[in-house]
Scaffold this motif. Structure first.
Motif, PDB file in Angstrom:
ATOM      1  N   ALA A  23      59.799  10.428 -31.312  1.00  0.00           N
ATOM      2  CA  ALA A  23      58.306  10.149 -31.155  1.00  0.00           C
ATOM      3  C   ALA A  23      57.883  10.439 -29.899  1.00  0.00           C
ATOM      4  N   GLN A  24      58.566  10.051 -28.732  1.00  0.00           N
ATOM      5  CA  GLN A  24      58.043  10.332 -27.431  1.00  0.00           C
ATOM      6  C   GLN A  24      57.854  11.861 -27.273  1.00  0.00           C
ATOM      7  N   GLU A  25      58.779  12.600 -27.911  1.00  0.00           N
ATOM      8  CA  GLU A  25      58.780  14.311 -27.767  1.00  0.00           C
ATOM      9  C   GLU A  25      57.321  14.731 -28.065  1.00  0.00           C
ATOM     10  N   LYS A  26      56.936  14.114 -29.426  1.00  0.00           N
ATOM     11  CA  LYS A  26      55.921  14.523 -30.106  1.00  0.00           C
ATOM     12  C   LYS A  26      54.397  13.756 -29.498  1.00  0.00           C
ATOM     13  N   LEU A  27      54.191  13.169 -28.435  1.00  0.00           N
ATOM     14  CA  LEU A  27      53.044  12.844 -27.835  1.00  0.00           C
ATOM     15  C   LEU A  27      52.239  13.880 -27.986  1.00  0.00           C
ATOM     16  N   PRO A  28      50.749  13.722 -28.019  1.00  0.00           N
ATOM     17  CA  PRO A  28      49.932  14.826 -28.213  1.00  0.00           C
ATOM     18  C   PRO A  28      49.457  15.252 -26.715  1.00  0.00           C
ATOM     19  N   LEU A  29      49.988  14.598 -25.812  1.00  0.00           N
ATOM     20  CA  LEU A  29      49.793  14.929 -24.267  1.00  0.00           C
ATOM     21  C   LEU A  29      51.026  14.846 -23.440  1.00  0.00           C
ATOM     22  N   LYS A  30      51.459  15.816 -22.831  1.00  0.00           N
ATOM     23  CA  LYS A  30      52.429  16.021 -21.952  1.00  0.00           C
ATOM     24  C   LYS A  30      52.302  16.138 -20.531  1.00  0.00           C
ATOM     25  N   LEU A  31      52.833  15.368 -19.860  1.00  0.00           N
ATOM     26  CA  LEU A  31      52.451  15.120 -18.337  1.00  0.00           C
ATOM     27  C   LEU A  31      53.147  16.265 -17.739  1.00  0.00           C
ATOM     28  N   VAL A  32      52.453  17.501 -17.040  1.00  0.00           N
ATOM     29  CA  VAL A  32      53.135  18.450 -16.463  1.00  0.00           C
ATOM     30  C   VAL A  32      53.414  18.640 -15.113  1.00  0.00           C
ATOM     31  N   ALA A  33      52.337  18.038 -14.237  1.00  0.00           N
ATOM     32  CA  ALA A  33      52.387  18.052 -12.975  1.00  0.00           C
ATOM     33  C   ALA A  33      51.338  16.747 -12.368  1.00  0.00           C
ATOM     34  N   THR A  34      52.015  16.295 -11.195  1.00  0.00           N
ATOM     35  CA  THR A  34      51.266  15.321 -10.387  1.00  0.00           C
ATOM     36  C   THR A  34      50.949  15.646  -9.071  1.00  0.00           C
ATOM     37  N   THR A  35      49.962  15.297  -8.684  1.00  0.00           N
ATOM     38  CA  THR A  35      49.599  15.561  -7.181  1.00  0.00           C
ATOM     39  C   THR A  35      49.304  14.227  -6.398  1.00  0.00           C
ATOM     40  N   PRO A  36      50.474  13.589  -5.704  1.00  0.00           N
ATOM     41  CA  PRO A  36      50.252  12.341  -5.198  1.00  0.00           C
ATOM     42  C   PRO A  36      49.273  12.551  -4.087  1.00  0.00           C
ATOM     43  N   MET A  37      48.469  11.150  -3.818  1.00  0.00           N
ATOM     44  CA  MET A  37      47.523  11.077  -2.756  1.00  0.00           C
ATOM     45  C   MET A  37      47.932   9.855  -2.114  1.00  0.00           C
ATOM     46  N   PRO A  38      48.780   9.948  -1.309  1.00  0.00           N
ATOM     47  CA  PRO A  38      49.336   8.662  -0.727  1.00  0.00           C
ATOM     48  C   PRO A  38      48.256   7.835   0.256  1.00  0.00           C
ATOM     49  N   ASP A  39      47.482   8.623   0.989  1.00  0.00           N
ATOM     50  CA  ASP A  39      46.464   8.365   1.905  1.00  0.00           C
ATOM     51  C   ASP A  39      45.335   7.819   1.567  1.00  0.00           C
ATOM     52  N   PHE A  40      44.970   7.630   0.077  1.00  0.00           N
ATOM     53  CA  PHE A  40      43.672   7.366  -0.451  1.00  0.00           C
ATOM     54  C   PHE A  40      44.095   5.902  -0.936  1.00  0.00           C
ATOM     55  N   THR A  41      42.885   5.364  -1.157  1.00  0.00           N
ATOM     56  CA  THR A  41      42.662   3.880  -1.564  1.00  0.00           C
ATOM     57  C   THR A  41      41.581   3.644  -2.306  1.00  0.00           C
ATOM     58  N   GLY A  42      41.314   2.868  -3.158  1.00  0.00           N
ATOM     59  CA  GLY A  42      40.035   2.314  -3.817  1.00  0.00           C
ATOM     60  C   GLY A  42      39.902   3.407  -5.091  1.00  0.00           C
ATOM     61  N   ASP A  43      38.702   3.549  -5.707  1.00  0.00           N
ATOM     62  CA  ASP A  43      38.590   4.261  -7.039  1.00  0.00           C
ATOM     63  C   ASP A  43      38.263   5.758  -6.599  1.00  0.00           C
ATOM     64  N   PHE A  44      38.608   6.580  -7.637  1.00  0.00           N
ATOM     65  CA  PHE A  44      38.082   8.030  -7.892  1.00  0.00           C
ATOM     66  C   PHE A  44      37.057   7.743  -8.921  1.00  0.00           C
ATOM     67  N   ASP A  45      35.890   8.636  -9.132  1.00  0.00           N
ATOM     68  CA  ASP A  45      35.115   8.560  -9.954  1.00  0.00           C
ATOM     69  C   ASP A  45      35.008  10.000 -10.709  1.00  0.00           C
ATOM     70  N   HIS A  46      34.018  10.649 -10.890  1.00  0.00           N
ATOM     71  CA  HIS A  46      34.220  11.656 -11.896  1.00  0.00           C
ATOM     72  C   HIS A  46      34.692  13.050 -11.541  1.00  0.00           C
ATOM     73  N   PHE A  47      34.661  14.047 -12.208  1.00  0.00           N
ATOM     74  CA  PHE A  47      35.155  15.252 -11.812  1.00  0.00           C
ATOM     75  C   PHE A  47      33.855  16.452 -11.833  1.00  0.00           C
ATOM     76  N   GLY A  48      34.142  17.534 -11.229  1.00  0.00           N
ATOM     77  CA  GLY A  48      33.358  18.747 -11.324  1.00  0.00           C
ATOM     78  C   GLY A  48      34.419  19.807 -11.558  1.00  0.00           C
ATOM     79  N   LEU A  49      33.948  20.744 -12.348  1.00  0.00           N
ATOM     80  CA  LEU A  49      34.651  21.939 -12.756  1.00  0.00           C
ATOM     81  C   LEU A  49      34.056  23.272 -12.343  1.00  0.00           C
ATOM     82  N   ASP A  50      34.871  24.101 -11.596  1.00  0.00           N
ATOM     83  CA  ASP A  50      34.736  25.641 -11.372  1.00  0.00           C
ATOM     84  C   ASP A  50      35.711  26.427 -12.097  1.00  0.00           C
ATOM     85  N   LEU A  51      35.570  26.630 -13.412  1.00  0.00           N
ATOM     86  CA  LEU A  51      36.475  27.393 -14.096  1.00  0.00           C
ATOM     87  C   LEU A  51      36.815  28.858 -13.574  1.00  0.00           C
ATOM     88  N   LYS A  52      35.704  29.724 -13.295  1.00  0.00           N
ATOM     89  CA  LYS A  52      35.924  30.726 -12.890  1.00  0.00           C
ATOM     90  C   LYS A  52      36.548  30.936 -11.409  1.00  0.00           C
TER      91      LYS A  52
END
Length: 340
Positions: A23-52
């Protein structure tokens, strides 16, 4: 007999463990990478995208910066400084510029993404927060004019080519909204009217509210998404956490199902007929059986206040920001999930 019973129990336990792993293997989303941000606190808000340009932008509220990531590796490559309180943004591929809404200073910042410098500031009314970009007419619609205890608020209309205010949509009920989405024709805008627990429909040609759809026994709508081919509008509330489906032809509620709490963003995976809603600790995944029927298929573990996200269908990836507001020992990070 006792030995046989013991063997049976062991086989059952082994079978059960195998099912759990499967069941765990068949989860619809698989974590493939994590970028730690140890010097940050509080909330992140929304994203922007530049695909090209292979860039992902993320608003770091407490740090008053917009962080830039490599879209494919997740590596943090730059930090854009000088914001009042960055919240939402729109990337303009034609000019390689980024417009960012600032909450504390109630303005818009225009960023030249060739050198990551703020080149202009546009002052608006109080309560600047959410925004929605219309690629058809190149207008950005920005929440403002509300603030604490206000009975109504407005949307400022910004021509992104001249970076000037060209109009306003007044009279939105409540002191704020928490999310907007525009149809592909650029003719209608759907907005979560948080203060009055409604979804508002705005005609962008006349700048008038043409309909309001009340929420069914739910409050504080945040995440929002539009399924145009099936004439469906999705919203997610926080009190209680509910995934709600509206028929856009008549405003009627089609379905309402529990979902993750403290949600902020929602994405539609049209190829797999799925909906991803991100909140604190988990991402809720729903599958559309048909336009009238939806099934909750998984709660994918994420992190504390991992409420902000963006789905990039071209890469089959969901990007999630792990925040830290209210938890001193929270581990802030960018998580990248691949669809399975």
């Amino acid at each position: 007999m006792r030995h046989s019973l013991k063997v049976c129990i062991m086989l059952l336990l082994g079978s059960s463990c195998g099912l759990t792993v499967g069941a765990q293997e068949k989860l619809p989303l698989k974590l493939v990478a994590t970028t730690p941000m140890p010097d940050f606190t509080g909330d992140f808000d929304h994203f922007g995208l530049d695909l090209k340009g292979n860039r992902l932008f993320l608003a770091a509220e407490d740090h008053k910066t917009v962080e830039v990531f490599d879209l494919r590796t997740g590596a943090r490559v730059h930090s854009i400084e000088g914001f009042g309180h960055p919240l939402t943004m729109a990337y303009l591929p034609e000019s390689d510029r980024l417009i960012v809404t600032n909450g504390d200073t109630d303005d818009l910042a225009l960023v030249d993404c060739r050198n990551y410098k703020i080149i202009n500031i546009l002052k608006l009314g109080k309560g600047v927060d959410h925004s929605a970009y219309n690629p058809v007419n190149k207008y950005l619609y920005v929440e403002n004019g509300g603030g604490p205890n206000a009975k109504t608020h407005a949307l400022a209309i910004i021509d992104t080519r001249s970076f000037k205010i060209v109009g306003e949509i007044p009279g939105l009920s409540g002191d704020s909204n928490e999310g907007m989405v525009i149809d592909h024709a650029g003719k209608k805008l759907y907005v979560n009217l948080t203060g009055s627990d409604e979804v508002g429909v705005i005609d962008l040609e006349t700048s008038q509210i043409i309909a309001k759809w009340p929420l069914p026994d739910a409050h504080v709508p945040h995440a929002i998404a539009l399924d145009e081919p099936n004439h469906r509008l999705f919203t997610a509330t926080r009190k209680p956490p509910q995934f709600i489906v509206f028929n856009t032809d008549n405003g009627k509620v089609i379905a309402s199902l529990p979902c993750t709490g403290v949600n902020s963003d929602m994405s539609i995976d049209f190829a797999r007929k799925r909906v991803y809603i991100t909140g604190s600790d988990t991402a809720s995944v729903f599958e559309q059986r048909d336009p009238d029927h939806y099934e909750h298929i998984a709660e994918v573990p994420t992190a504390y206040r991992a409420k902000s996200s963006i789905f990039v269908p071209e890469l089959k990836r969901l990007y999630v920001a792990d925040s830290g507001k209210g938890k001193p020992d929270a581990k802030l990070a960018l998580q990248i999930f691949e669809v399975q």
